[in-house]
Design a protein around this motif. Structure first.
Motif, PDB file in Angstrom:
ATOM      1  N   GLU A  62       0.848  -1.180   0.000  1.00  0.00           N
ATOM      2  CA  GLU A  62       0.000   0.000   0.000  1.00  0.00           C
ATOM      3  C   GLU A  62       0.891   1.241   0.000  1.00  0.00           C
ATOM      4  N   PRO A  63       0.343   2.406  -0.347  1.00  0.00           N
ATOM      5  CA  PRO A  63       1.189   3.596  -0.477  1.00  0.00           C
ATOM      6  C   PRO A  63       2.015   3.930   0.764  1.00  0.00           C
ATOM      7  N   SER A  64       1.433   3.773   1.943  1.00  0.00           N
ATOM      8  CA  SER A  64       2.175   4.124   3.159  1.00  0.00           C
ATOM      9  C   SER A  64       3.469   3.329   3.285  1.00  0.00           C
ATOM     10  N   ALA A  65       3.460   2.098   2.784  1.00  0.00           N
ATOM     11  CA  ALA A  65       4.633   1.231   2.914  1.00  0.00           C
ATOM     12  C   ALA A  65       5.762   1.626   1.985  1.00  0.00           C
ATOM     13  N   ALA A  66       5.470   2.478   1.005  1.00  0.00           N
ATOM     14  CA  ALA A  66       6.493   2.912   0.051  1.00  0.00           C
ATOM     15  C   ALA A  66       7.097   4.263   0.416  1.00  0.00           C
ATOM     16  N   LEU A  67       6.715   4.825   1.551  1.00  0.00           N
ATOM     17  CA  LEU A  67       7.205   6.146   1.914  1.00  0.00           C
ATOM     18  C   LEU A  67       8.719   6.180   2.099  1.00  0.00           C
ATOM     19  N   GLY A  68       9.281   5.137   2.683  1.00  0.00           N
ATOM     20  CA  GLY A  68      10.721   5.107   2.878  1.00  0.00           C
ATOM     21  C   GLY A  68      11.473   5.127   1.559  1.00  0.00           C
ATOM     22  N   VAL A  69      11.045   4.324   0.611  1.00  0.00           N
ATOM     23  CA  VAL A  69      11.674   4.312  -0.708  1.00  0.00           C
ATOM     24  C   VAL A  69      11.499   5.666  -1.385  1.00  0.00           C
ATOM     25  N   ALA A  70      10.313   6.252  -1.226  1.00  0.00           N
ATOM     26  CA  ALA A  70      10.068   7.576  -1.804  1.00  0.00           C
ATOM     27  C   ALA A  70      11.048   8.608  -1.263  1.00  0.00           C
ATOM     28  N   ALA A  71      11.350   8.525   0.024  1.00  0.00           N
ATOM     29  CA  ALA A  71      12.285   9.481   0.626  1.00  0.00           C
ATOM     30  C   ALA A  71      13.681   9.338   0.030  1.00  0.00           C
ATOM     31  N   ILE A  72      14.098   8.113  -0.228  1.00  0.00           N
ATOM     32  CA  ILE A  72      15.410   7.912  -0.852  1.00  0.00           C
ATOM     33  C   ILE A  72      15.409   8.465  -2.271  1.00  0.00           C
ATOM     34  N   LEU A  73      14.353   8.205  -3.021  1.00  0.00           N
ATOM     35  CA  LEU A  73      14.267   8.700  -4.391  1.00  0.00           C
ATOM     36  C   LEU A  73      14.368  10.215  -4.456  1.00  0.00           C
ATOM     37  N   GLU A  74      13.812  10.893  -3.470  1.00  0.00           N
ATOM     38  CA  GLU A  74      13.802  12.364  -3.500  1.00  0.00           C
ATOM     39  C   GLU A  74      15.092  12.985  -2.973  1.00  0.00           C
ATOM     40  N   ASP A  75      15.948  12.195  -2.339  1.00  0.00           N
ATOM     41  CA  ASP A  75      17.180  12.765  -1.773  1.00  0.00           C
ATOM     42  C   ASP A  75      18.296  11.727  -1.837  1.00  0.00           C
ATOM     43  N   ARG A  76      18.639  11.315  -3.056  1.00  0.00           N
ATOM     44  CA  ARG A  76      19.629  10.251  -3.237  1.00  0.00           C
ATOM     45  C   ARG A  76      20.972  10.607  -2.608  1.00  0.00           C
ATOM     46  N   ASP A  77      21.368  11.875  -2.705  1.00  0.00           N
ATOM     47  CA  ASP A  77      22.679  12.268  -2.174  1.00  0.00           C
ATOM     48  C   ASP A  77      22.758  12.041  -0.671  1.00  0.00           C
ATOM     49  N   ARG A  78      21.673  12.246   0.015  1.00  0.00           N
ATOM     50  CA  ARG A  78      21.675  12.079   1.476  1.00  0.00           C
ATOM     51  C   ARG A  78      21.983  10.641   1.878  1.00  0.00           C
ATOM     52  N   PHE A  79      21.495   9.686   1.081  1.00  0.00           N
ATOM     53  CA  PHE A  79      21.614   8.276   1.459  1.00  0.00           C
ATOM     54  C   PHE A  79      22.699   7.524   0.695  1.00  0.00           C
ATOM     55  N   ALA A  80      23.352   8.174  -0.238  1.00  0.00           N
ATOM     56  CA  ALA A  80      24.356   7.513  -1.073  1.00  0.00           C
ATOM     57  C   ALA A  80      25.441   6.868  -0.217  1.00  0.00           C
ATOM     58  N   GLY A  81      25.713   5.597  -0.480  1.00  0.00           N
ATOM     59  CA  GLY A  81      26.769   4.881   0.229  1.00  0.00           C
ATOM     60  C   GLY A  81      26.424   4.440   1.631  1.00  0.00           C
ATOM     61  N   ARG A  82      25.191   4.675   2.068  1.00  0.00           N
ATOM     62  CA  ARG A  82      24.790   4.311   3.425  1.00  0.00           C
ATOM     63  C   ARG A  82      23.959   3.023   3.396  1.00  0.00           C
ATOM     64  N   HIS A  83      23.834   2.399   4.558  1.00  0.00           N
ATOM     65  CA  HIS A  83      22.965   1.232   4.715  1.00  0.00           C
ATOM     66  C   HIS A  83      21.694   1.697   5.414  1.00  0.00           C
ATOM     67  N   VAL A  84      20.579   1.600   4.695  1.00  0.00           N
ATOM     68  CA  VAL A  84      19.308   2.123   5.161  1.00  0.00           C
ATOM     69  C   VAL A  84      18.324   0.973   5.351  1.00  0.00           C
ATOM     70  N   VAL A  85      17.591   0.996   6.457  1.00  0.00           N
ATOM     71  CA  VAL A  85      16.480   0.064   6.669  1.00  0.00           C
ATOM     72  C   VAL A  85      15.188   0.810   6.412  1.00  0.00           C
ATOM     73  N   THR A  86      14.300   0.225   5.623  1.00  0.00           N
ATOM     74  CA  THR A  86      12.966   0.791   5.442  1.00  0.00           C
ATOM     75  C   THR A  86      11.940  -0.227   5.910  1.00  0.00           C
ATOM     76  N   ILE A  87      10.989   0.237   6.699  1.00  0.00           N
ATOM     77  CA  ILE A  87       9.956  -0.649   7.241  1.00  0.00           C
ATOM     78  C   ILE A  87       8.775  -0.655   6.274  1.00  0.00           C
ATOM     79  N   VAL A  88       8.551  -1.799   5.638  1.00  0.00           N
ATOM     80  CA  VAL A  88       7.416  -1.966   4.731  1.00  0.00           C
ATOM     81  C   VAL A  88       6.231  -2.342   5.610  1.00  0.00           C
TER      82      VAL A  88
END
Length: 324
Positions: free
Chosen positions: A276-302
Motif C-alpha cells: 500500500e502507499p504508506s509502505a512505500a514512503l521510505g523508498v520515496a524518501a530515498i528517491l527524493e534525496d539520493r545524495d543524502r543516502f548515497a553509500g549508506r545502509h538504510v532500513v525501510t519498514i514496509v
C-alpha cells in the motif's frame, strides 16, 4: 524523556502472538541500483493482517482480556481496525470499528470478515475518531486510540528490538509517519540501543500535519488531506505523541505523491512486493534525496499491504494482462 519504556517494550513481546513477531528482515540488493544505497527491508506485511498494527493490538487486547473487559472500540483508516478485530476475536472480545466511508473497500471488507462490528461515518479519520469516542462513552467500553495509547506504541516498538538484534549495523531507518505509534516505538528502542542510527520519519506532502508539527515543535493541524497514502492521513496530531517524537526522531520529511507511486513500482519490480502507499514512503524518501543516502545502509519498514488492487494497478501502471 518520553512516555515509552524499554522494559515494557521488551515485555510486550511476550503478549504478542508469534505470527506477528520476527518478520522477515533482509538486504534487498535488487533495490540498490535504483536507489544508490544499501537497503534492508523489514517486511511487516508477512502476517495475518498484512500490517504492523497487530503488534500493538495484541498488547491492548491481552491486557483487556486479563482484566475481563468484554468489549473495545477504535477508529481506523483500515489497518488498525483489522488488527484489533483479529486480536479481539482471539481473546473473546466484542470489537467495534468506526471508519470513514471513504476508506478502501478492501480494508473494510476484511474488518467485517474478522467478525468486528463496522460503523461507517461521513468525513475522514478525524470524524471516525469523534464517533468512536462517543461510542466508548455511551457504552462504557475501552477506546483504543492509536499512538496515544502506549500499548500501540510499545507494541510497534518490538520492531525496533528485532532491528537491533538482527542487523549487525545500519546507518538510518526510514519510518512511515502517521499518528506516530511506529515512529515513537521504534525510535525509542533505537535511541536506547543504537543511538548512532538516524531515525527519519516520512510523511506525504498531502498529509503533512505531524511533520510540520515536528519541525515547528508545536501541534500544527491541517484542514484537509490529499494523498493516496490513507494509512498515514491524519490532520490533528496528538500533543503527547508529538512530545515523544521530538525526543526520538532525528528528522521528518515530506514526499510527493509521484515519489510514493514510484516507490510502489520499484518495490514491485525489484523486490516482488505489492504494498500500500504508506509502505512505500521510505523508498520515496530515498528517491527524493539520493545524495543524502548515497553509500549508506538504510532500513525501510514496509508497514502494510492492504491495498485496493484496481487502484494499485492504476497507480503503478500494471495492465490487467500483466498483473503480478
Amino acid at each position: 524523556m518520553t512516555r515509552l519504556d524499554l522494559a515494557r517494550i521488551r515485555a510486550a513481546r511476550r503478549m504478542i502472538d508469534p505470527a506477528f513477531l520476527d518478520t522477515p528482515l533482509y538486504r534487498c540488493e535488487g533495490l540498490e541500483t535504483d536507489l544508490g544505497c544499501a537497503v534492508s527491508i523489514k517486511l511487516e506485511t508477512a502476517n495475518p493482517v498484512r500490517s504492523f498494527k497487530a503488534r500493538g493490538t495484541e498488547v491492548v487486547t491481552s491486557l483487556l482480556a486479563g482484566n475481563h473487559s468484554p468489549a473495545v472500540v477504535c477508529a481506523s483508516a483500515g489497518n488498525l481496525g483489522q488488527a484489533l478485530a483479529w486480536s479481539g476475536r482471539g481473546r473473546g472480545l466484542d470489537v467495534t470499528v468506526v471508519a470513514s466511508r471513504l476508506a478502501p473497500a478492501v480494508k473494510l471488507d476484511r474488518i467485517r470478515a474478522l467478525d468486528a462490528r463496522l460503523e461507517l461515518v461521513d468525513g475522514d479519520i478525524e470524524a471516525a475518531r469523534e464517533r468512536a469516542a462517543a461510542i466508548a462513552r455511551q457504552d462504557g467500553i475501552r477506546l483504543v486510540e492509536d499512538s496515544l495509547d502506549l500499548e500501540t506504541c510499545e507494541g510497534a516498538g518490538t520492531i525496533g528490538l528485532e532491528l537491533v538484534d538482527t542487523v549487525s549495523s545500519f546507518d538510518a531507518v526510514l519510518i512511515a509517519l502517521g499518528g506516530g505509534a511506529m515512529a515513537t516505538g521504534v525510535g525509542q528502542v533505537l535511541k536506547a540501543c543504537a543511538p548512532e542510527v538516524e531515525v527519519i520519519c516520512v510523511q506525504p506532502l498531502g498529509a503533512p500535519a505531524m511533520t510540520r508539527s515536528w519541525h515547528q515543535r508545536r501541534v500544527v493541524t491541517t484542514d484537509s488531506i490529499d494523498t493516496i497514502a490513507d494509512g498515514v492521513a491524519g490532520r490533528r496530531p496528538i500533543p503527547a505523541v508529538l512530545d515523544d517524537l521530538l525526543v526520538v526522531a532525528d528528522d521528518a520529511v515530506l514526499v510527493k505523491e509521484a515519489s510514493i507511486i514510484a516507490g510502489m513500482r520499484i518495490l514491485l519490480d525489484r523486490a516482488g512486493l505489492v504494498v500500500e502507499p504508506s509502505a512505500a514512503l521510505g523508498v520515496a524518501a530515498i528517491l527524493e534525496d539520493r545524495d543524502r543516502f548515497a553509500g549508506r545502509h538504510v532500513v525501510t519498514i514496509v508497514c502494510g499491504s492492504n491495498v485496493d488492487m484496481d487502484a494499485y494497478h492504476r497507480w503503478v501502471g500494471v495492465t490487467p494482462d500483466h498483473r503480478p
